[in-house]
Design a protein around this motif. Structure first.
Motif, PDB file in Angstrom:
ATOM      1  N   VAL A 197     108.736  80.792 -74.803  1.00  0.00           N
ATOM      2  CA  VAL A 197     108.120  80.617 -73.489  1.00  0.00           C
ATOM      3  C   VAL A 197     109.152  80.562 -72.370  1.00  0.00           C
ATOM      4  O   VAL A 197     108.792  80.592 -71.200  1.00  0.00           O
ATOM      5  CB  VAL A 197     107.220  79.350 -73.417  1.00  0.00           C
ATOM      6  N   ASN A 198     110.438  80.482 -72.715  1.00  0.00           N
ATOM      7  CA  ASN A 198     111.481  80.358 -71.697  1.00  0.00           C
ATOM      8  C   ASN A 198     112.192  81.680 -71.467  1.00  0.00           C
ATOM      9  O   ASN A 198     112.497  82.405 -72.412  1.00  0.00           O
ATOM     10  CB  ASN A 198     112.518  79.314 -72.109  1.00  0.00           C
ATOM     11  N   ASN A 199     112.473  81.955 -70.192  1.00  0.00           N
ATOM     12  CA  ASN A 199     113.230  83.145 -69.792  1.00  0.00           C
ATOM     13  C   ASN A 199     112.741  84.423 -70.469  1.00  0.00           C
ATOM     14  O   ASN A 199     113.510  85.156 -71.083  1.00  0.00           O
ATOM     15  CB  ASN A 199     114.731  82.941 -70.035  1.00  0.00           C
ATOM     16  N   LEU A 200     111.456  84.679 -70.311  1.00  0.00           N
ATOM     17  CA  LEU A 200     110.856  85.873 -70.892  1.00  0.00           C
ATOM     18  C   LEU A 200     111.450  87.129 -70.267  1.00  0.00           C
ATOM     19  O   LEU A 200     111.750  87.162 -69.072  1.00  0.00           O
ATOM     20  CB  LEU A 200     109.336  85.839 -70.691  1.00  0.00           C
ATOM     21  N   ALA A 201     111.611  88.158 -71.069  1.00  0.00           N
ATOM     22  CA  ALA A 201     112.239  89.402 -70.621  1.00  0.00           C
ATOM     23  C   ALA A 201     111.524  90.010 -69.424  1.00  0.00           C
ATOM     24  O   ALA A 201     112.169  90.530 -68.504  1.00  0.00           O
ATOM     25  CB  ALA A 201     112.288  90.402 -71.776  1.00  0.00           C
ATOM     26  N   GLU A 202     110.200  89.931 -69.391  1.00  0.00           N
ATOM     27  CA  GLU A 202     109.451  90.541 -68.288  1.00  0.00           C
ATOM     28  C   GLU A 202     109.671  89.828 -66.950  1.00  0.00           C
ATOM     29  O   GLU A 202     109.308  90.342 -65.905  1.00  0.00           O
ATOM     30  CB  GLU A 202     107.960  90.640 -68.611  1.00  0.00           C
ATOM     31  N   GLN A 203     110.279  88.644 -66.974  1.00  0.00           N
ATOM     32  CA  GLN A 203     110.557  87.910 -65.734  1.00  0.00           C
ATOM     33  C   GLN A 203     112.016  88.040 -65.292  1.00  0.00           C
ATOM     34  O   GLN A 203     112.396  87.530 -64.239  1.00  0.00           O
ATOM     35  CB  GLN A 203     110.226  86.431 -65.916  1.00  0.00           C
ATOM     36  N   LYS A 204     112.825  88.740 -66.068  1.00  0.00           N
ATOM     37  CA  LYS A 204     114.267  88.800 -65.800  1.00  0.00           C
ATOM     38  C   LYS A 204     114.590  89.362 -64.418  1.00  0.00           C
ATOM     39  O   LYS A 204     115.392  88.795 -63.677  1.00  0.00           O
ATOM     40  CB  LYS A 204     114.972  89.620 -66.877  1.00  0.00           C
ATOM     41  N   ARG A 262     116.432  87.335 -61.294  1.00  0.00           N
ATOM     42  CA  ARG A 262     117.642  87.844 -60.629  1.00  0.00           C
ATOM     43  C   ARG A 262     117.420  87.987 -59.129  1.00  0.00           C
ATOM     44  O   ARG A 262     118.274  87.631 -58.321  1.00  0.00           O
ATOM     45  CB  ARG A 262     118.032  89.203 -61.209  1.00  0.00           C
ATOM     46  N   LYS A 263     116.265  88.512 -58.756  1.00  0.00           N
ATOM     47  CA  LYS A 263     115.939  88.700 -57.337  1.00  0.00           C
ATOM     48  C   LYS A 263     115.926  87.346 -56.617  1.00  0.00           C
ATOM     49  O   LYS A 263     116.463  87.211 -55.514  1.00  0.00           O
ATOM     50  CB  LYS A 263     114.593  89.396 -57.197  1.00  0.00           C
ATOM     51  N   LEU A 264     115.325  86.345 -57.253  1.00  0.00           N
ATOM     52  CA  LEU A 264     115.269  85.013 -56.648  1.00  0.00           C
ATOM     53  C   LEU A 264     116.663  84.411 -56.503  1.00  0.00           C
ATOM     54  O   LEU A 264     116.963  83.747 -55.509  1.00  0.00           O
ATOM     55  CB  LEU A 264     114.366  84.092 -57.468  1.00  0.00           C
ATOM     56  N   ARG A 265     117.547  84.639 -57.478  1.00  0.00           N
ATOM     57  CA  ARG A 265     118.918  84.140 -57.378  1.00  0.00           C
ATOM     58  C   ARG A 265     119.662  84.823 -56.223  1.00  0.00           C
ATOM     59  O   ARG A 265     120.390  84.187 -55.478  1.00  0.00           O
ATOM     60  CB  ARG A 265     119.680  84.348 -58.693  1.00  0.00           C
ATOM     61  N   GLN A 319     117.008  79.275 -61.426  1.00  0.00           N
ATOM     62  CA  GLN A 319     115.926  80.258 -61.603  1.00  0.00           C
ATOM     63  C   GLN A 319     115.653  80.483 -63.086  1.00  0.00           C
ATOM     64  O   GLN A 319     115.693  81.592 -63.590  1.00  0.00           O
ATOM     65  CB  GLN A 319     116.258  81.563 -60.881  1.00  0.00           C
ATOM     66  N   PHE A 320     115.370  79.414 -63.777  1.00  0.00           N
ATOM     67  CA  PHE A 320     115.058  79.403 -65.203  1.00  0.00           C
ATOM     68  C   PHE A 320     113.549  79.443 -65.346  1.00  0.00           C
ATOM     69  O   PHE A 320     112.839  78.730 -64.643  1.00  0.00           O
ATOM     70  CB  PHE A 320     115.613  78.114 -65.823  1.00  0.00           C
ATOM     71  N   SER A 321     113.044  80.278 -66.235  1.00  0.00           N
ATOM     72  CA  SER A 321     111.582  80.353 -66.351  1.00  0.00           C
ATOM     73  C   SER A 321     111.077  79.597 -67.575  1.00  0.00           C
ATOM     74  O   SER A 321     111.712  79.579 -68.626  1.00  0.00           O
ATOM     75  CB  SER A 321     111.099  81.805 -66.382  1.00  0.00           C
ATOM     76  N   ASP A 327     113.340  76.341 -59.818  1.00  0.00           N
ATOM     77  CA  ASP A 327     114.523  76.470 -58.967  1.00  0.00           C
ATOM     78  C   ASP A 327     115.769  76.077 -59.769  1.00  0.00           C
ATOM     79  O   ASP A 327     116.728  76.838 -59.855  1.00  0.00           O
ATOM     80  CB  ASP A 327     114.419  75.592 -57.715  1.00  0.00           C
ATOM     81  N   PHE A 328     115.742  74.878 -60.348  1.00  0.00           N
ATOM     82  CA  PHE A 328     116.858  74.376 -61.147  1.00  0.00           C
ATOM     83  C   PHE A 328     116.299  73.639 -62.353  1.00  0.00           C
ATOM     84  O   PHE A 328     115.293  72.950 -62.255  1.00  0.00           O
ATOM     85  CB  PHE A 328     117.734  73.420 -60.323  1.00  0.00           C
ATOM     86  N   TYR A 329     116.988  73.765 -63.485  1.00  0.00           N
ATOM     87  CA  TYR A 329     116.494  73.141 -64.708  1.00  0.00           C
ATOM     88  C   TYR A 329     117.652  72.629 -65.546  1.00  0.00           C
ATOM     89  O   TYR A 329     118.628  73.343 -65.785  1.00  0.00           O
ATOM     90  CB  TYR A 329     115.675  74.144 -65.517  1.00  0.00           C
ATOM     91  N   CYS A 330     117.533  71.383 -66.001  1.00  0.00           N
ATOM     92  CA  CYS A 330     118.490  70.778 -66.921  1.00  0.00           C
ATOM     93  C   CYS A 330     117.803  70.671 -68.280  1.00  0.00           C
ATOM     94  O   CYS A 330     116.945  69.801 -68.473  1.00  0.00           O
ATOM     95  CB  CYS A 330     118.917  69.402 -66.430  1.00  0.00           C
ATOM     96  N   PRO A 331     118.135  71.561 -69.217  1.00  0.00           N
ATOM     97  CA  PRO A 331     117.467  71.536 -70.523  1.00  0.00           C
ATOM     98  C   PRO A 331     117.691  70.229 -71.287  1.00  0.00           C
ATOM     99  O   PRO A 331     116.789  69.738 -71.966  1.00  0.00           O
ATOM    100  CB  PRO A 331     118.090  72.711 -71.286  1.00  0.00           C
ATOM    101  N   GLU A 332     118.884  69.666 -71.179  1.00  0.00           N
ATOM    102  CA  GLU A 332     119.207  68.440 -71.903  1.00  0.00           C
ATOM    103  C   GLU A 332     118.264  67.298 -71.520  1.00  0.00           C
ATOM    104  O   GLU A 332     117.801  66.549 -72.373  1.00  0.00           O
ATOM    105  CB  GLU A 332     120.658  68.053 -71.612  1.00  0.00           C
ATOM    106  N   ALA A 333     117.970  67.185 -70.233  1.00  0.00           N
ATOM    107  CA  ALA A 333     117.115  66.102 -69.740  1.00  0.00           C
ATOM    108  C   ALA A 333     115.669  66.540 -69.559  1.00  0.00           C
ATOM    109  O   ALA A 333     114.814  65.714 -69.232  1.00  0.00           O
ATOM    110  CB  ALA A 333     117.656  65.581 -68.414  1.00  0.00           C
ATOM    111  N   LYS A 334     115.404  67.835 -69.732  1.00  0.00           N
ATOM    112  CA  LYS A 334     114.074  68.388 -69.465  1.00  0.00           C
ATOM    113  C   LYS A 334     113.624  67.989 -68.055  1.00  0.00           C
ATOM    114  O   LYS A 334     112.543  67.460 -67.839  1.00  0.00           O
ATOM    115  CB  LYS A 334     113.061  67.981 -70.527  1.00  0.00           C
TER     116      LYS A 334
END
Length: 131
Positions: free
Chosen positions: A6-13, A17-20, A47-49, A56-63
């Motif tokens: 469910v994370n960083n799906l290819a179709e959203q790549k 990038r555009k958002l970054r 820009q993690f999906s 906008d921003f995501y910390c995987p360690e802390a969710k």
């Protein structure tokens, strides 16, 4: 049984990038404070999906998701969208911290302290954690 990605799906790549490339000045400023494990030695991604949403921003360690909110987020239809989005992220175990655009410019030290406190609470880090 394989787990569905469910994370960083290819179709959203390309959209990620555009958002970054087209980040708001507030996002750029906050990224300057987050990148390089500057807060509690936690890594943030930009820009993690997650599922259908791009954070906008995501910390995987802390969710922990950090969203930078401008005026458009106060419009009624956007408030409802944000509520739906936040509920979905909550169902994935992700907490959302919303930061107002103005706060980034007017009190960045308070923004950093708020993020630090949130990370410490989520990761159960000793309050004497060295920066």
């Amino acid at each position: 049984m394989t787990k569905e990605r469910v994370n960083n799906l290819a179709e959203q790549k390309s959209l990620r990038r555009k958002l970054r490339r087209n980040s708001t000045p507030e996002e750029v400023a906050l990224w300057g404070l987050l990148k390089g494990k500057q807060i509690c030695q936690c890594q943030f991604r930009r820009q993690f999906s997650v599922g259908p949403y791009i954070l906008d921003f995501y910390c995987p360690e802390a969710k922990l998701c950090i969203e930078v909110d401008g005026l458009m987020h106060s419009a009624e239809e956007n408030v409802k969208h944000d509520e739906t989005r936040d509920a979905y992220l909550f169902s994935q175990g992700i907490e959302v911290l919303r930061i107002d655009n103005d706060a980034i410019w007017k009190c960045s030290d308070v923004v950093v302290a708020t993020i630090e406190d949130k990370l410490k609470n989520k990761l159960h880090i000793n309050k004497q954690f060295p920066l």
